[in-house]
Scaffold this motif. Sequence first.
Motif, mmCIF file in Angstrom:
data_model
loop_
_atom_site.group_PDB
_atom_site.id
_atom_site.type_symbol
_atom_site.label_atom_id
_atom_site.label_comp_id
_atom_site.label_asym_id
_atom_site.label_seq_id
_atom_site.Cartn_x
_atom_site.Cartn_y
_atom_site.Cartn_z
ATOM 1 N N SER A 125 0.830 -1.204 0.000
ATOM 2 C CA SER A 125 0.000 0.000 0.000
ATOM 3 C C SER A 125 0.867 1.258 0.000
ATOM 4 N N ARG A 126 2.165 1.100 0.291
ATOM 5 C CA ARG A 126 3.022 2.295 0.299
ATOM 6 C C ARG A 126 4.479 1.922 0.027
ATOM 7 N N LEU A 152 5.969 -11.536 5.960
ATOM 8 C CA LEU A 152 6.940 -10.529 6.414
ATOM 9 C C LEU A 152 6.741 -9.219 5.637
ATOM 10 N N LEU A 153 6.577 -9.337 4.326
ATOM 11 C CA LEU A 153 6.423 -8.129 3.502
ATOM 12 C C LEU A 153 5.144 -7.389 3.886
ATOM 13 N N SER A 197 7.967 -1.211 -6.118
ATOM 14 C CA SER A 197 7.905 0.186 -5.672
ATOM 15 C C SER A 197 8.798 0.444 -4.451
ATOM 16 N N TRP A 198 9.357 -0.613 -3.865
ATOM 17 C CA TRP A 198 10.217 -0.420 -2.691
ATOM 18 C C TRP A 198 11.648 -0.153 -3.151
ATOM 19 N N GLN A 199 12.278 0.792 -2.473
ATOM 20 C CA GLN A 199 13.688 1.063 -2.788
ATOM 21 C C GLN A 199 14.583 0.113 -1.993
ATOM 22 N N VAL A 200 15.641 -0.339 -2.636
ATOM 23 C CA VAL A 200 16.545 -1.271 -1.952
ATOM 24 C C VAL A 200 17.975 -0.765 -2.057
ATOM 25 N N ARG A 201 18.666 -0.778 -0.938
ATOM 26 C CA ARG A 201 20.096 -0.465 -0.928
ATOM 27 C C ARG A 201 20.810 -1.711 -0.411
ATOM 28 N N PHE A 202 21.934 -2.077 -1.028
ATOM 29 C CA PHE A 202 22.599 -3.339 -0.681
ATOM 30 C C PHE A 202 24.037 -3.081 -0.235
ATOM 31 N N VAL A 203 24.380 -3.568 0.939
ATOM 32 C CA VAL A 203 25.752 -3.415 1.416
ATOM 33 C C VAL A 203 26.308 -4.783 1.806
ATOM 34 N N ASP A 239 4.844 -3.602 5.349
ATOM 35 C CA ASP A 239 4.027 -2.631 4.629
ATOM 36 C C ASP A 239 3.023 -1.946 5.566
ATOM 37 N N THR A 240 2.586 -2.691 6.553
ATOM 38 C CA THR A 240 1.477 -2.180 7.372
ATOM 39 C C THR A 240 1.910 -1.715 8.763
#
Length: 521
Positions: A8-9, A139-140, A57-63, A144-145
């Motif tokens: 939803s976001r 989990l997702l 739509s989710w941004q992901v950063r990977f380290v 989200d909520t």
Amino acid sequence: MRTPYVPSRARRILCVYPRYAKSFGTFQYSYPFFGGRVRAFMPPQGLLTVAAYLPESWQVRFVDENARAATTSDFGWADAVFVSGMHIQRGHINDVIARAHAQGRPVAVGGPSPSGCPEYYPEADMLHLGELGDGTERLLEYLDTHDGRPPRQIRFETVERLPMADFPVPAYSLIWLRQYFIASIQFSSGCPYACEFCDIPALYGRNPRLKTPEQVLRELDEIVAAGAVSVYFVDDNFIANQRAAQELLPHLIEWQVRNRYPLRFACEATLNIAMNERVLALMRSAGFNTLFCGIETPEPHALRAISKDQNLCMPMLEAVQRLNAHGLEVVAGIILGLDTDGPETADHILDFIGASQIPVLTINILYALPKTPLWGRLEREGRLSFDGHRESNVVFLQPYDAVVAAWKRCIAEAYTPEAVYRRFAHQTVHTFPHRGDSPGRGQSPPHPLHPRLPRGSGGIVVLFAVRDIRSHVYAVGHCRLTLGLLGHALTLKVSSARRAASRGRPTTPPSRRPWPCGRPS
Ligand code: B12
Ligand code: SF4
């Protein structure tokens, strides 16, 4: 494919792969030889797969902390932090959790260690147990909520696994692939065998699940576009499903021919692969150079006792010769400290190494992993030790000092420079000339480490400058460890390993020792 869950976001997810323990198996002492390019051993397939599965739509950063540490600003950026890892990374996993919490960020942990021993991570906000599947969807939805850290730990356990045909291509675009010693790919998950010391059947099942050949080729396209030249199949047993391997290989050959053989392959498999001439011939044509085999021990009664009878389907030395005859350099896992070991076992191992001419071996001391039949048996027999100063959590039947001395002796004698060069010299006659004459190989650019060495078959050397094999190489023994990639390494530098082994002096302070599981918490 991505998750079917429609959020939803928007969310920002920081994926952090913790550091490994410094060790022989990750070759980290060799990285300086790559002119600063190589900073870590292998891309973290699991977390990259999860990253690719997240909603678009989710941004992901990977380290990958083996290459650089996650910063305060990384943590500050994220709505939630995802962490993965093995038992040996437990300390580092908990450290990532603490740093995320210092920024008030919730943390979800998953992967082989949390799945096997969730109790190791009491501070994690969310535990993801098992592979991608229904647990991941829940989990997702939760992320989200809900905002921030939950009041108490929540478990999301996968009961129904996502078919591997629906796995996404790992998110290679989020990392720099060339910073890795070798690239990796997964074709199957699970193993039909039940070796006593191994937790793979419990974690990934006994009925191997598979990606389609098309998926594998799509991943190879991405891997080669990112500049990799060698790829390791991380499957625990490449021939867990022999028919599936046989069906995949012609696709790999066709892909290599079409692309002028840009890659060399390595994999892990059980020794009974030597019985399958057809698979070996196809592997040769596909450009497989190296095979990691869990030999474990040359003593037949010991193999029966640990339920590794599959190693006995033909005489071991003959099996190794057959693999060599197909251009496959064998890398072997060896275990000392088995219940069947006697005063002669070290001699038998050293004789086997000499006779088989296997150039690189990971010589381990038995260590019991939770969720294995071995752990269960030793627990019942009161033979698990939680003394963090020992090299193993197993109370051996032989005196502890004798087992450790036998282990050190095997390492020291197997890795005299003379012995190693002798074994490699054998390979130059009996293995390397049998490698496929692949079209692109002759035209490939010079070897990355040494311009005079050819890239393809033949230019083989192992590069290890190992500081302390004592505390870090403990046994799981079987088909892992990854050395398989050695196809293009080049210098042999084992003297420091020998020094450490012969002096029995750990170079890692006890407080930094990477005890896997079993350390008193
Ligand atoms: C490649 C590999 C390595 C590489 C690691 C490279 C890397 N960057 O990941 C290297 C060579 C470094 C390595 C070393 C060792 N390894 Co190793 N390795 C493997 C191997 C063969 C494949 C890992 C992999 O890519 N799997 C494929 C991915 C897709 O699976 P996955 O990671 O489980 O991820 C899935 C799920 O778990 C989940 N998931 C994963 N993470 C997360 C995170 C979140 C937040 C979520 C939601 C989900 C999730 O989603 C994924 C898709 O389903 C596994 C065996 C196996 N079958 O996994 C052993 C394995 C992980 N290794 C193991 C061991 C013991 C070791 C060593 C200690 C061996 C030794 N004797 O020295 C050393 C330690 C090295 C060190 N010094 O630190 C054990 C770990 C046992 C445990 N339960 O922790 C395994 C399971 C094999 C075994 N049973 O012996 N290894
Ligand atoms: S050691 Fe290898 S063959 Fe044995 S169960 Fe584990 S993965 Fe399978």
